[in-house]
Design an enzyme around this catalytic site. Structure first.
Site, PDB file in Angstrom:
ATOM      1  N   ARG A 140       0.825  -1.221   0.000  1.00  0.00           N
ATOM      2  CA  ARG A 140       0.000   0.000   0.000  1.00  0.00           C
ATOM      3  C   ARG A 140       0.854   1.266   0.000  1.00  0.00           C
ATOM      4  O   ARG A 140       0.449   2.285  -0.547  1.00  0.00           O
ATOM      5  CB  ARG A 140      -0.941  -0.011   1.199  1.00  0.00           C
ATOM      6  CG  ARG A 140      -2.032  -1.026   0.995  1.00  0.00           C
ATOM      7  CD  ARG A 140      -2.989  -1.076   2.142  1.00  0.00           C
ATOM      8  NE  ARG A 140      -4.154  -1.858   1.764  1.00  0.00           N
ATOM      9  CZ  ARG A 140      -5.035  -2.341   2.611  1.00  0.00           C
ATOM     10  NH1 ARG A 140      -4.903  -2.107   3.900  1.00  0.00           N
ATOM     11  NH2 ARG A 140      -6.062  -3.041   2.180  1.00  0.00           N
ATOM     12  N   LYS A 143     -21.261 -16.181   2.249  1.00  0.00           N
ATOM     13  CA  LYS A 143     -22.687 -15.974   2.540  1.00  0.00           C
ATOM     14  C   LYS A 143     -23.446 -15.244   1.444  1.00  0.00           C
ATOM     15  O   LYS A 143     -22.964 -14.275   0.885  1.00  0.00           O
ATOM     16  CB  LYS A 143     -22.811 -15.175   3.835  1.00  0.00           C
ATOM     17  CG  LYS A 143     -22.372 -15.959   5.043  1.00  0.00           C
ATOM     18  CD  LYS A 143     -22.796 -15.238   6.307  1.00  0.00           C
ATOM     19  CE  LYS A 143     -21.625 -14.971   7.209  1.00  0.00           C
ATOM     20  NZ  LYS A 143     -21.314 -13.610   7.463  1.00  0.00           N
ATOM     21  N   GLY A 158     -10.036  -8.426  -1.223  1.00  0.00           N
ATOM     22  CA  GLY A 158     -10.271  -9.519  -0.281  1.00  0.00           C
ATOM     23  C   GLY A 158      -9.738 -10.844  -0.770  1.00  0.00           C
ATOM     24  O   GLY A 158      -8.667 -10.922  -1.359  1.00  0.00           O
TER      25      GLY A 158
HETATM   26  P1  AMP Z   1     -16.274 -13.857   1.575  1.00  0.00           P
HETATM   27  O1  AMP Z   1     -15.607 -13.130   2.691  1.00  0.00           O
HETATM   28  O2  AMP Z   1     -17.758 -13.762   1.580  1.00  0.00           O
HETATM   29  O3  AMP Z   1     -15.656 -13.525   0.219  1.00  0.00           O
HETATM   30  O4  AMP Z   1     -16.016 -15.371   1.838  1.00  0.00           O
HETATM   31  C1  AMP Z   1     -14.749 -15.929   1.802  1.00  0.00           C
HETATM   32  C2  AMP Z   1     -14.775 -17.192   2.574  1.00  0.00           C
HETATM   33  O5  AMP Z   1     -15.754 -18.044   2.036  1.00  0.00           O
HETATM   34  C3  AMP Z   1     -13.485 -17.926   2.548  1.00  0.00           C
HETATM   35  O6  AMP Z   1     -12.926 -17.927   3.827  1.00  0.00           O
HETATM   36  C4  AMP Z   1     -13.878 -19.336   2.119  1.00  0.00           C
HETATM   37  O7  AMP Z   1     -13.269 -20.348   2.867  1.00  0.00           O
HETATM   38  C5  AMP Z   1     -15.374 -19.359   2.360  1.00  0.00           C
HETATM   39  N1  AMP Z   1     -16.067 -20.335   1.535  1.00  0.00           N
HETATM   40  C6  AMP Z   1     -16.037 -20.457   0.206  1.00  0.00           C
HETATM   41  N2  AMP Z   1     -16.737 -21.515  -0.194  1.00  0.00           N
HETATM   42  C7  AMP Z   1     -17.232 -22.118   0.905  1.00  0.00           C
HETATM   43  C8  AMP Z   1     -18.035 -23.272   1.127  1.00  0.00           C
HETATM   44  N3  AMP Z   1     -18.442 -24.030   0.131  1.00  0.00           N
HETATM   45  N4  AMP Z   1     -18.332 -23.575   2.401  1.00  0.00           N
HETATM   46  C9  AMP Z   1     -17.903 -22.808   3.410  1.00  0.00           C
HETATM   47  N5  AMP Z   1     -17.145 -21.701   3.264  1.00  0.00           N
HETATM   48  C10 AMP Z   1     -16.815 -21.359   2.016  1.00  0.00           C
END
Ligand code: AMP
Length: 401
Positions: A40, A201, A358
């Site tokens: 950064r 989610k 992210g």
């Molecule tokens: P996000 O912060 O919403 O982008 O989510 C990222 C997280 O989603 C990561 O830590 C992944 O391990 C988790 N993730 C992705 N696919 C799955 C899944 N099928 N089941 C549980 N967690 C998941």
């Protein structure tokens, strides 16, 4: 929202004092407090150099970590001062405070071609509250405001939006690039436009899906959020991530996609496990099943190879791709294959490719594909709110071109 904003190149900065909001929120080693990645800082250098070389006196400011309005020595920007002065090859004057006597005196004495840095903005609780007096005190030290911290443009804080009430406000090169590329993708995309969404989610990305369905030709849904969609289709999803409250929403989105003629692609096969790996990178036994045949006692943890090929096929011919969120539990090497294959497809796509911050940005970097992507966003939350179509306070406050 107007994405066509003035940048530092559209104004005359010669002889001006410039308040420059940077993103120096660098990761620090928990024990030694050393900077563990100075990406950064490096990213901020072009705008700073441009300003200094064009005769401005730069008053830089940033937050670091979450001091929550308290003075915390271990979150001082002192380590940034040292590293930044190395990259600039000149002294970076450091104020002992933010809008106190020391900062004011140093700002008043600052000469064209010189740079100073204020102490961590979030040591003062008025920063995050967008307190007008605090914003005015920041603005009073300068004559122009430059916004170059994309990671915080979705926040209406004193240093990201409030100051623009008192100063002419323009973007630096980082914000200009983010807003230019993402703004074009949303306002006037080259088609086909494919969005890839993943992550844990559905609820985190509700508005993103809804907004993107207005704009894209194809929407690809993978990761944990895909299972609520599969459940909404009536499939058995075993012990996969599931958001019961969002089933109707998923049905609505599938109906909306159909009504609009948008292709909505879901996993057709799924890598399943008996349990969630603990620790997350522990060896784990998997098998691949059709998405319509997930065993009741197993959880979907990654997209299967057939799905990856289906997704890659849609990505291959796209002229614009936006990707946010991993396709599986990519922290585990066994469950990272789907994310890797999608990353490969995005890297190979010849259109404009944009990866949100992210986890997907981390995945692309880890795999060494960064240079093959048109733009990897520096702001996770900001890029997501951008895709939601929300007005970003730190962008809206800048002067229109
Ligand atoms: P996000 O912060 O919403 O982008 O989510 C990222 C997280 O989603 C990561 O830590 C992944 O391990 C988790 N993730 C992705 N696919 C799955 C899944 N099928 N089941 C549980 N967690 C998941």
């Amino acid at each position: 929202m107007n994405y066509n904003k003035k940048s530092v190149k559209d104004i005359d900065v010669k002889g001006k004092k410039v308040l420059l909001r940077c993103d120096f929120n660098v990761p620090l080693d928990k024990k030694t407090k050393e900077i563990t990645s100075d990406k950064r800082i490096v990213a901020a250098v072009p705008t700073i150099k441009y300003l200094l070389e064009n005769g401005a006196a730069v008053i830089a400011c940033s937050h670091l970590g979450k001091p929550k309005g308290e003075w915390k020595e271990d979150l001082s920007l002192a380590p940034v001062v040292k590293r930044l002065s190395e990259y600039l090859g000149q002294e970076v004057i450091f104020a002992k405070d933010i809008i106190g006597d020391d900062a004011k005196a140093k700002a008043a004495a600052l000469q064209p071609g010189q740079i100073m840095l204020l102490e961590n903005l979030r040591f003062d609780k008025r920063e995050e509250k967008n307190d007008p007096e605090f914003a005015k005190a920041l603005a009073d030290m300068a004559e122009v405001y430059v916004s170059d911290a994309f990671g915080t443009v979705h926040r209406a804080h004193a240093s990201t939006a409030g100051v623009a009430a008192y100063l002419p406000a323009v973007s630096g090169f980082l914000v200009e690039k983010e807003v230019g590329i993402m703004g074009k993708a949303l306002a006037d995309p080259d088609r086909p436009f494919v969005a890839i969404l993943g992550g844990a989610k559905v609820s985190d990305k509700l508005n993103v899906i809804n907004n993107l369905l207005e704009k894209v030709d194809t929407i690809i849904i993978g990761g944990g959020m895909a299972y609520t969609f599969l459940a909404a289709k009536g499939y058995e999803i075993g012990t996969s991530l599931f958001d019961a409250e969002k089933v109707d929403y998923c049905k609505d989105m599938m109906a909306k996609a159909e009504a609009k003629g948008v292709k909505l692609l879901l996993p057709i096969d799924t890598v399943v496990t008996k349990e969630f790996p603990d620790p997350i990178n522990a060896p784990i036994e998997t098998k691949t099943v059709e998405s319509s045949a997930i065993p009741a006692d197993m959880m979907g943890m990654d997209i299967g190879e057939k799905t990856a090929a289906l997704f890659a096929d849609a990505i291959k011919t796209a002229k614009t791709v936006v990707w946010n969120g991993p396709m599986g539990v990519f922290e585990n090497p066994t469950l990272a294959k789907g994310t890797k294959l999608v990353a490969e497809a995005v890297a190979a796509c010849e259109g404009t490719t944009i990866v949100g911050g992210g986890d997907s940005a981390a995945a692309v970097e880890q795999l060494g594909f960064e240079s093959k992507i048109t733009h990897v966003s520096t702001g996770g939350g900001a890029s997501l709110e951008f895709l939601e179509g929300i007005e970003l306070p730190g962008v809206a406050c800048l002067l229109d071109r």
